[in-house]
Scaffold this active site. Sequence first.
Site, short mmCIF file in Angstrom:
data_model
loop_
_atom_site.label_atom_id
_atom_site.label_comp_id
_atom_site.label_asym_id
_atom_site.label_seq_id
_atom_site.Cartn_x
_atom_site.Cartn_y
_atom_site.Cartn_z
N ASP A 38 0.87 -1.17 0.00
CA ASP A 38 0.00 0.00 0.00
C ASP A 38 0.92 1.24 0.00
O ASP A 38 2.03 1.17 0.50
CB ASP A 38 -0.86 -0.07 1.27
CG ASP A 38 -1.51 1.23 1.63
OD1 ASP A 38 -2.29 1.72 0.81
OD2 ASP A 38 -1.24 1.76 2.72
N ASP A 236 -1.73 -0.73 6.07
CA ASP A 236 -1.90 -0.15 7.41
C ASP A 236 -3.33 0.25 7.73
O ASP A 236 -3.67 0.46 8.88
CB ASP A 236 -1.04 1.11 7.53
CG ASP A 236 -1.55 2.22 6.62
OD1 ASP A 236 -1.79 1.94 5.43
OD2 ASP A 236 -1.76 3.34 7.10
N ASP A 240 -7.41 -1.61 3.96
CA ASP A 240 -6.52 -2.69 3.50
C ASP A 240 -6.90 -4.05 4.08
O ASP A 240 -6.42 -5.08 3.59
CB ASP A 240 -5.06 -2.37 3.88
CG ASP A 240 -4.58 -1.06 3.27
OD1 ASP A 240 -4.87 -0.84 2.08
OD2 ASP A 240 -3.92 -0.28 3.96
P1 ADP Z 1 -5.17 5.65 -0.25
O1 ADP Z 1 -5.34 5.43 1.23
O2 ADP Z 1 -4.71 4.41 -0.96
O3 ADP Z 1 -4.31 6.82 -0.58
P2 ADP Z 1 -8.09 6.28 -0.50
O4 ADP Z 1 -8.91 5.23 -1.18
O5 ADP Z 1 -8.28 6.50 0.94
O6 ADP Z 1 -6.57 5.98 -0.91
O7 ADP Z 1 -8.34 7.66 -1.25
C1 ADP Z 1 -8.20 7.75 -2.64
C2 ADP Z 1 -8.35 9.16 -3.11
O8 ADP Z 1 -9.65 9.68 -2.79
C3 ADP Z 1 -7.39 10.14 -2.47
O9 ADP Z 1 -6.13 10.14 -3.09
C4 ADP Z 1 -8.14 11.46 -2.67
O10 ADP Z 1 -7.97 11.92 -3.99
C5 ADP Z 1 -9.57 11.06 -2.47
N1 ADP Z 1 -10.01 11.25 -1.08
C6 ADP Z 1 -10.33 10.29 -0.19
N2 ADP Z 1 -10.68 10.83 0.99
C7 ADP Z 1 -10.56 12.18 0.87
C8 ADP Z 1 -10.79 13.29 1.74
N3 ADP Z 1 -11.19 13.15 3.00
N4 ADP Z 1 -10.57 14.53 1.24
C9 ADP Z 1 -10.14 14.70 -0.02
N5 ADP Z 1 -9.93 13.71 -0.89
C10 ADP Z 1 -10.13 12.45 -0.47
MG MG Z 2 -2.61 3.26 3.68
#
Ligand code: ADP
Ligand code: MG
Length: 291
Positions: A38, A236, A240
């Site tokens: 990740d 983490d 995941d």
């Molecule tokens: P990871 O933990 O693998 O980086 P997530 O699935 O949590 O990915 O998030 C993917 C994308 O969704 C982020 O890179 C962002 O663009 C958007 N995103 C998720 N949560 C938020 C948030 N609270 N505010 C702004 N963008 C968000």
């Molecule tokens: Mg992560």
Amino acid sequence: ATPTSIMVGTGKGAENGILIKGGEHLERAHNINAVILDKTGTITKGQPEVTDVLPLNGRDDDLLRIAAIAEKASEHPLGVAILEKAKELGMDLPDAERFEAIPGYGVEAVIDGKTYYVGNRKLMREKNIDIQNAEDELISLEEEGKTAMLVATDQKLLGIVAVADTVKEHSKEAIEELQKMSIDVYMITGDNERTAKAIARQVGISNVMAEVLPEHKAEQVLKLKEQGKFVAMVGDGINDAPALAAADVGIAIGTGTDVAMEAADITLIRGDLRGIPVAIKLSRATMRNIK
Ligand code: ADP
Ligand code: MG
């Protein structure tokens, strides 16, 4: 392997900050030939900080303040980063009237009776917000490995807030070691492809699975298993956990969420990725001892 060699193996693991849940997990790890890492919180520290505030019109402060109020109830590290920056600048941040996290996309909030969005391109597309005049700026931020978030009303784009997350000190070394052991290394992330590739380049990974929605991470693990790989998944976050459970060996980061550790077979207590090659070598040695 004999009970004694397993005890020795798990003991040596513990000395190295590697918590192995049971003997069978130590035995299985010697088969690993693909490792999926990740990005956020595993390869990187997972504590992004705001680097750029770029309003299309108006003031930086107003854009950051709107984004911070919208993210105030957010538990996502991206939201936390925005909130921390606004607090650091001493901004007054009332609660939003309504808040909704949209996993993999961003957040939606109502402030003073108006709807706002903070999130990625996918979120803006879904809400029919035109982002054409921000595209060049987005691309250049992403090429620097930053995660750029778009801030909009339900009518139009207001600007961009970008954050940067730093790679952990020993990630590159750990990844190089795995590659030397002829193990294929992949990065998986919900983040956009350009940002993901910029980070991947910094640590020497060329296989990148980007823009993977939280619920699809496990599918990527299964796909590699179907290709005949013996897969370790390392992560983490709560997101995941299903992928950790789907992998042949699930490895959690000890500085991450409890949910990930519960789903995993092995936990790297200090979050240092060098524990992955150490665990595999320990397993190989344990298996050699029985023959
Ligand atoms: P990871 O933990 O693998 O980086 P997530 O699935 O949590 O990915 O998030 C993917 C994308 O969704 C982020 O890179 C962002 O663009 C958007 N995103 C998720 N949560 C938020 C948030 N609270 N505010 C702004 N963008 C968000
Ligand atoms: Mg992560």
